[in-house]
Design a protein around this motif. Structure first.
Motif, PDB file in Angstrom:
ATOM      1  N   THR A 126      16.781  27.540   6.922  1.00 24.03           N
ATOM      2  CA  THR A 126      16.108  27.050   8.122  1.00 24.03           C
ATOM      3  C   THR A 126      16.365  27.985   9.290  1.00 24.03           C
ATOM      4  OG1 THR A 126      16.312  24.748   7.400  1.00 24.03           O
ATOM      5  CG2 THR A 126      15.903  25.121   9.742  1.00 24.03           C
ATOM      6  N   ASN A 170      12.118  26.615   6.262  1.00 26.45           N
ATOM      7  CA  ASN A 170      11.836  25.747   7.402  1.00 26.45           C
ATOM      8  C   ASN A 170      11.895  26.534   8.709  1.00 26.45           C
ATOM      9  OD1 ASN A 170      11.972  23.391   5.673  1.00 26.45           O
ATOM     10  ND2 ASN A 170      14.204  23.494   5.836  1.00 26.45           N
ATOM     11  N   LEU A 172      13.383  16.074   4.698  1.00 25.78           N
ATOM     12  CA  LEU A 172      12.507  17.237   4.566  1.00 25.78           C
ATOM     13  C   LEU A 172      12.376  17.655   3.106  1.00 25.78           C
ATOM     14  CD1 LEU A 172      13.750  19.355   7.603  1.00 25.78           C
ATOM     15  CD2 LEU A 172      11.573  18.135   7.411  1.00 25.78           C
ATOM     16  N   ARG A 184       7.614  24.513   5.897  1.00 31.34           N
ATOM     17  CA  ARG A 184       7.587  23.435   6.889  1.00 31.34           C
ATOM     18  C   ARG A 184       7.808  24.012   8.289  1.00 31.34           C
ATOM     19  NH1 ARG A 184      11.602  22.459   3.188  1.00 31.34           N
ATOM     20  NH2 ARG A 184      11.020  21.140   1.424  1.00 31.34           N
TER      21      ARG A 184
END
Length: 367
Positions: A138, A107, A356, A194
């Motif tokens: 992330t 992410n 997510l 993402r």
């Protein structure tokens, strides 16, 4: 589409609480100043051209993996016009992973903070307590507005800040920064699954417009913002709270005028240009036009969001045939997602991470 009331006992959260006692304690002291009244939305503006970073590159090796007790140090991003702003960048590791095996972030999260001149850096990385990384490694980016220093409390804003604090500038700056980070990822052959925009209060007004500019964006997140437009929100709140009526009347009168210097003229401590640029922006329409899944978290007792705004957002998505809105309401919680006896911000972060994980069909596109 889901419209839910949430608590810290939501799916599986308590089972993980024992692993995060220290980080929960850190998050409990967060202040809500970043989630100032959502009275801003960007004017339609062109983005700045190229920009360079004077700080950590986007390569994984140059980006620290941190824990909630570490203090982050900012780097400086320089814009094409020679101006600059501070930014923070770090990796949020999955709690259950072998960090040595992590090669590239799954992410990319870009955070657009709320109104005012206070530095979000004072609350990082603790602000993201509750995000356990179940959706993957992330990388988090937070770009401050121009003329905000790392330790600024936001009590007094400088003249330079006020002059630059209008949404066409803000949009151009955020766009230039995000483009630079995405460009570095592409050059290094990295492909995150993402790319998420998280807008906090006023910052949420900006995210659907940035999504229009950046085809790589896959998800939009609103925190302390119900998708309602800024000026109608002010008008509605003035009708509810008598102490706001005088301010609304002053703003209405001032916007009829046309000052010689729109950055110098002041209305409620902000420039005339600031108010002019947000007038007439339709936040709900912008969110629908973005055609991306939206996750929104709102305090049930948030006095800066008009009654019925959350239901109106839900209805707008339903009327448009959209089923990709998840709207979470937090009982008795204020603009900072805190109730008299609970801090719901970690719950919001955990649920966002879970959302997510479920949104696997929306992947970033690099070209």
């Amino acid at each position: 589409m889901k419209f839910e009331y949430c608590s810290l006992r939501s799916r599986g959260y308590l089972r993980r609480q024992s692993r995060h006692a220290a980080t929960r304690l850190a998050a409990a002291v967060l202040l809500p100043f970043l989630m100032c009244f959502a009275l801003a939305a960007p004017a339609i503006a062109t983005a700045a051209a190229t920009a360079e970073t004077a700080g950590p590159a986007s390569a994984y090796a140059a980006t620290p993996a941190v824990n909630a007790n570490m203090k982050l140090q900012p780097a400086t991003f320089t814009f094409a016009d020679g101006g600059n702003a501070l930014f923070y960048q770090w990796d949020k590791q999955p709690w259950q992973s072998d960090t040595a095996a992590m090669v590239s972030p799954v992410n990319l999260l870009f955070v657009v903070a709320g109104a005012g001149c206070g530095s979000m850096g004072r609350y990082l990385p603790q602000y993201f307590t509750g995000w356990e990384g179940e959706s993957g490694l992330t990388r988090i980016h937070v770009l401050l507005k121009r003329h905000i220093r790392a330790e600024d409390s936001g009590d007094v804003c400088s003249e330079a800040f006020v002059r630059a604090d209008h949404l066409s500038q803000w949009r151009a700056d955020q766009l230039a920064f995000m483009q630079a980070q995405l460009r570095q990822f592409k050059q290094q052959g990295m492909q995150p699954r993402r790319v998420i925009l998280l807008g906090i209060s006023e910052g949420a007004e900006l995210v659907p417009l940035l999504a229009r500019d950046l085809p790589q964006i896959t998800h939009l997140v609103l925190l302390a913002n119900a998708g309602n437009s800024a000026i109608p929100t002010y008008r509605a709140l003035a009708g509810i709270y008598p102490h706001m009526q005088q301010g609304w009347d002053a703003l209405s009168r001032a916007l009829v005028s046309s000052p010689a210097d729109p950055e110098q003229a002041r209305i409620h401590g902000r420039s005339w240009r600031y108010w002019l640029e947000i007038a007439g922006i339709d936040q709900t329409r912008n969110l629908l036009a973005a055609r991306l899944p939206v996750f929104a978290g709102i305090g049930e007792a948030d006095t800066l969001i008009p009654p019925g705004a959350a239901s109106a957002l839900r209805k707008a998505f339903s009327d448009a045939g959209r089923s990709d809105l998840q709207l979470r309401m937090y009982p008795a919680a204020d603009h900072g997602l805190r109730s008299p006896d609970k801090n719901y911000l970690p719950d919001f972060m955990w649920q966002l991470d879970q959302w997510l994980l479920d949104e696997r069909n929306h992947e970033a596109r690099f070209w």
